[in-house]
Design a protein around this motif. Structure first.
Motif, short mmCIF file in Angstrom:
data_model
loop_
_atom_site.label_atom_id
_atom_site.label_comp_id
_atom_site.label_asym_id
_atom_site.label_seq_id
_atom_site.Cartn_x
_atom_site.Cartn_y
_atom_site.Cartn_z
N LEU A 42 0.82 -1.20 0.00
CA LEU A 42 0.00 0.00 0.00
C LEU A 42 0.86 1.27 0.00
CD1 LEU A 42 -2.82 -1.09 2.48
CD2 LEU A 42 -2.91 -1.04 -0.02
N ARG A 43 2.05 1.17 0.60
CA ARG A 43 2.93 2.33 0.64
C ARG A 43 3.78 2.47 -0.62
NH1 ARG A 43 4.93 2.36 7.03
NH2 ARG A 43 3.34 3.85 7.72
N VAL A 44 4.30 1.36 -1.11
CA VAL A 44 5.29 1.43 -2.19
C VAL A 44 4.66 1.31 -3.56
CG1 VAL A 44 7.33 0.30 -3.16
CG2 VAL A 44 7.09 0.55 -0.69
N ILE A 45 3.71 0.41 -3.73
CA ILE A 45 3.12 0.18 -5.05
C ILE A 45 1.87 1.04 -5.25
CG2 ILE A 45 2.05 -1.54 -6.56
CD1 ILE A 45 3.99 -3.58 -5.42
N ASP A 46 0.92 0.97 -4.32
CA ASP A 46 -0.28 1.80 -4.44
C ASP A 46 -0.01 3.26 -4.11
OD1 ASP A 46 -2.76 -0.27 -4.63
OD2 ASP A 46 -1.19 -1.08 -3.36
N ARG A 47 1.01 3.52 -3.29
CA ARG A 47 1.40 4.87 -2.90
C ARG A 47 0.23 5.65 -2.32
NH1 ARG A 47 5.07 6.20 -8.29
NH2 ARG A 47 6.51 4.47 -8.00
N LEU A 48 -0.47 5.00 -1.42
CA LEU A 48 -1.61 5.66 -0.80
C LEU A 48 -1.13 6.77 0.12
CD1 LEU A 48 -3.94 2.66 0.13
CD2 LEU A 48 -3.89 4.03 -1.95
#
Length: 306
Positions: A42-48
């Motif tokens: 969620l932090r690295v790929i989705d960059r939420l």
């Protein structure tokens, strides 16, 4: 805790930043994956986006004061001078990140001066406690807020920012990291040292010399944790990072980012999206290999930003 970006450059909305496979590993992101693969995704790929917290902002503020105190002559590096710098550094941080003012907004949206004052007082206390642990008048750091970046023989790129690097007249290197929280219990000391061993590995690969000492300075509790690494320690860290990167690569290709519930879930900014707590993550934004074994030996795209 996520660091606060103080570059002053506005970050583009998450929707405008295309998802991409990870290309490098930092201590924070390695820690995210070990804590919970879904959090990493969620932090690295989705960059939420994540709302800043008072604790993260205080950590950034205290680090800025401790860094810039070394800009003044050694004789002026006193607790009084350091405390006086807190308000000014907060104004600098606020200018770079105006949205941080929302941390102390009242119901009507206007700032609450008394809340800001109380919060700044806690930062001043942390800064003053540093003087009971180290004497900055006797220190002349070789590097402050040092960005390090290297690529291992395997192709894995490691990066991060070291709070302070001290070099003795004999050439021995000490890596120092400030923590605004409390020192962990002894049984968790190895986990706490992982970040500094990561940095020691990077410096060793860049400069060819194993750092003599690693030092964690806990301003929240007034403790100092030190460790003297050997080459074997850093080789073990390298093997661990390569294993982590392989696991990240498999998850990237397959889209299998399973949550790892723990007590840390209570502080997770994305708990509402976690299946372990009844949530649903957003659709996986990358292509998934139809054959999980496909590309088993490939690395994630090196052109993407971690």
């Amino acid at each position: 805790m996520q660091p606060i970006d103080t570059s002053g450059a506005p970050a583009p909305p998450a929707a405008l930043r295309p998802a991409a496979p990870p290309s490098s590993l930092s201590p924070s992101r390695a820690g995210d994956f070990m804590q919970c693969p879904l959090l990493y995704r969620l932090r690295v790929i989705d960059r939420l986006p994540e709302k800043p917290s008072e604790a993260a902002a205080r950590g950034t503020l205290v680090h800025a004061v401790l860094e810039r105190l070394f800009d003044v002559p050694a004789a002026e590096r006193t607790p009084v001078r350091a405390r006086a710098m807190v308000a000014g550094e907060w104004e600098r941080l606020l200018a770079a990140r105006p949205e941080l003012a929302e941390l102390f907004a009242q119901d009507g949206g206007a700032p609450a001066p008394e809340r800001v004052a109380e919060w700044l007082a806690t930062a001043e206390q942390l800064v003053e406690r540093w003087f009971t642990l180290e004497d900055p008048a006797r220190l002349e750091p070789a590097e402050r807020e040092l960005f390090v970046n290297t690529t291992l023989d395997s192709g894995l790129r490691l990066r991060g920012i070291i709070d302070r690097v001290d070099v003795a007249p004999t050439g021995e290197v000490r890596i120092v990291d400030y923590k605004t929280g409390r020192a962990p219990r002894p049984e968790y000391a190895a986990d706490a040292l992982f970040q500094l061993k990561f940095y020691a590995l990077v410096l060793w690969r860049l400069r060819g010399t194993v750092p003599r000492r690693l030092q964690l300075v806990y301003l929240g509790s007034g403790d100092v944790l030190t460790y003297d690494p050997a080459e074997a320690d850093l080789r073990a860290v390298e093997r661990k990072l390569l294993a982590l990167w392989d696991a990240i690569g498999r998850a990237t290709r397959t889209g299998d980012w399973r949550p790892r519930p723990s007590r840390l879930c209570d502080w997770c900014p994305h708990r509402a999206l976690c299946p372990a707590w009844g949530g649903t993550p957003p659709p996986y934004p990358l292509a998934v290999a139809t054959d999980p074994a496909a590309g088993e030996g490939e690395r994630p795209d090196d052109d993407a930003a971690d």
